[in-house]
Design a protein around this motif. Sequence first.
Motif, PDB file in Angstrom:
ATOM      1  N   ILE A  85      23.395  15.204 -39.871  1.00 43.86           N
ATOM      2  CA  ILE A  85      22.690  13.932 -39.851  1.00 43.86           C
ATOM      3  C   ILE A  85      22.809  13.216 -41.276  1.00 43.86           C
ATOM      4  O   ILE A  85      22.479  11.968 -41.581  1.00 43.86           O
ATOM      5  CB  ILE A  85      21.185  14.092 -39.589  1.00 43.86           C
ATOM      6  CG1 ILE A  85      20.512  12.529 -39.504  1.00 43.86           C
ATOM      7  CG2 ILE A  85      20.243  14.705 -40.572  1.00 43.86           C
ATOM      8  CD1 ILE A  85      21.173  11.926 -37.988  1.00 43.86           C
ATOM      9  N   ASN A  86      22.932  14.229 -42.471  1.00 39.23           N
ATOM     10  CA  ASN A  86      23.243  13.678 -43.632  1.00 39.23           C
ATOM     11  C   ASN A  86      24.360  12.490 -44.070  1.00 39.23           C
ATOM     12  O   ASN A  86      24.370  11.789 -44.762  1.00 39.23           O
ATOM     13  CB  ASN A  86      23.438  14.610 -44.689  1.00 39.23           C
ATOM     14  CG  ASN A  86      21.919  15.469 -44.895  1.00 39.23           C
ATOM     15  OD1 ASN A  86      20.932  14.849 -44.811  1.00 39.23           O
ATOM     16  ND2 ASN A  86      21.908  16.665 -45.204  1.00 39.23           N
ATOM     17  N   PHE A  87      25.390  12.836 -42.814  1.00 42.48           N
ATOM     18  CA  PHE A  87      26.930  12.133 -43.371  1.00 42.48           C
ATOM     19  C   PHE A  87      26.885  10.703 -43.200  1.00 42.48           C
ATOM     20  O   PHE A  87      27.287   9.758 -44.159  1.00 42.48           O
ATOM     21  CB  PHE A  87      27.890  12.603 -42.387  1.00 42.48           C
ATOM     22  CG  PHE A  87      27.988  14.087 -42.770  1.00 42.48           C
ATOM     23  CD1 PHE A  87      28.587  14.409 -43.938  1.00 42.48           C
ATOM     24  CD2 PHE A  87      28.220  15.305 -41.568  1.00 42.48           C
ATOM     25  CE1 PHE A  87      28.846  15.871 -44.373  1.00 42.48           C
ATOM     26  CE2 PHE A  87      28.555  16.311 -42.180  1.00 42.48           C
ATOM     27  CZ  PHE A  87      28.790  16.932 -43.400  1.00 42.48           C
ATOM     28  N   PRO A  88      26.022   9.986 -42.006  1.00 40.34           N
ATOM     29  CA  PRO A  88      26.112   8.422 -42.171  1.00 40.34           C
ATOM     30  C   PRO A  88      25.155   7.936 -43.190  1.00 40.34           C
ATOM     31  O   PRO A  88      25.457   6.715 -43.830  1.00 40.34           O
ATOM     32  CB  PRO A  88      25.213   8.184 -40.986  1.00 40.34           C
ATOM     33  CG  PRO A  88      25.413   9.512 -40.135  1.00 40.34           C
ATOM     34  CD  PRO A  88      25.420  10.705 -40.992  1.00 40.34           C
ATOM     35  N   VAL A  89      24.179   8.829 -43.866  1.00 42.32           N
ATOM     36  CA  VAL A  89      23.361   8.315 -45.013  1.00 42.32           C
ATOM     37  C   VAL A  89      24.243   8.251 -46.325  1.00 42.32           C
ATOM     38  O   VAL A  89      24.174   7.394 -47.158  1.00 42.32           O
ATOM     39  CB  VAL A  89      22.092   9.145 -45.261  1.00 42.32           C
ATOM     40  CG1 VAL A  89      21.236   8.737 -46.149  1.00 42.32           C
ATOM     41  CG2 VAL A  89      21.342   9.088 -43.861  1.00 42.32           C
TER      42      VAL A  89
END
Length: 466
Positions: A181-185
């Motif tokens: 979930i960190n990748f888009p941020v």
Amino acid sequence: MIRRTDLTMMTTKTEPSSQKRFWLITAIALGTMLNPLNTSMIAVAFSRLQEEFEVGYSAISWLIATYYVASAVAQPVMGKLGDLFGRKRLFLIGLGLVTLSSMLAPLSTSIGWLMAFRVIQAIGTSALFPSGMGIIRQVVTTNLARTLGIMSIFSSTSAAFGPSVGGFLLHYSDWPALFMINFPVILISFVLAVRLMPKDGAAKKPENGALDGWGIAFFIVLIVTWLFFFLSIQSGINWWLLAAGLGLSAGFYAFEAKRRHPFVDVRFLAGNRQVTLVYAQFILVNIVFYSVMFGIPSYLQQVREFDSQQVGLLMLAISGFGVVVTPLVGRWIDRAGSKIPLITGSLIVLSGTLLLLTLHDNTSQVWIFSVLAVLGISSGFHNLGLQSTLYASVATTETGIASGLFMTSRFMGTILSSSLLGAAFGHGITTGKLHGLAVACAVISVLILWLSLRLPARAGAVKRAS
């Protein structure tokens, strides 16, 4: 030391347009939210990680503790490196480290590897906050306080919502999703940072001893010693570790007091008693907050056998009520100062910890939600009240020192919370052990109340211009 040419640059710089400033703040806010988000999001995955790696809760407590030790040490170090070598460079390097750790963590074959990749993540996220805040103070020349307030609330909100986000991810996927979930941020923050952050100048040559490498090493040994002591309590007090912790604490104070560029400015603390009390109170507040944030999800999953989605929804009580209460408390502090709000918040957190004693094996979800809501309300009082007290107690020129130590206090509290959880749940989680944890948190809450009562009558009051 600020040179004349530096002053010229500072006075002639122009602030970006409101649209560019909005996207710049967005880039920094997205980056700085990664630390608190990853700090709390993993709380709902403890049971799943115990099952995946076949370990007990003591190993999980070290998974928490190593992240916070790395964060507590890396925050001021990364801030110093940003000042020397460029804040934009450090911000982008931090995003790179978080990307690397988020790619490797899902591939972990043991809890040890997962700890190692989380340490990399902690170091990366620790580069983002000091670099980002430095850039904001460099670029934003109007409404700076409002901007810093937005950043603070954004960070606190992401920490509070972390368990709920983690619960939904775990329900519809598995624990690796907590890293994916960190990748888009990261991507959005990276693109905006590259385009909008001001370019760094030439790297400065660091003064001899400016990073205080020996102080950093001393601090790590000190923290790890105390961690071992607190984790040993579950099987009886280790008096040798206690003596070593006390001796190292005294030695660390004496050592840092003599340093020209100390890692922890103990002389600043000694000369600002009120500020020191604020830090002590913030440590205690975070012990209670993160003991609940990490302990309750594990209890609900292992004892009550709730699924991760149910746990995520119940944990919304803490985040939701904290978000609602914060702006109301802010207005109250503006009018009356922070002492009465902090006393009120202390009474609420004491009530919330005592209400945990009413939870049993057949307690309804509605009542669990209500108890967690009380604890969520208290978090809105303490975060804002203590920050207001701090900044009203230090000169503007000391803001950087005060802010850095305030963040270190937060990490110290979270480190101690992991030790408390290890002592409480080290041999398994039961309702009785949850009640033991609640009693410990209630005792700490009494200390928080005592420190709030010691504040001056107008502590944290806003000084309005005449």
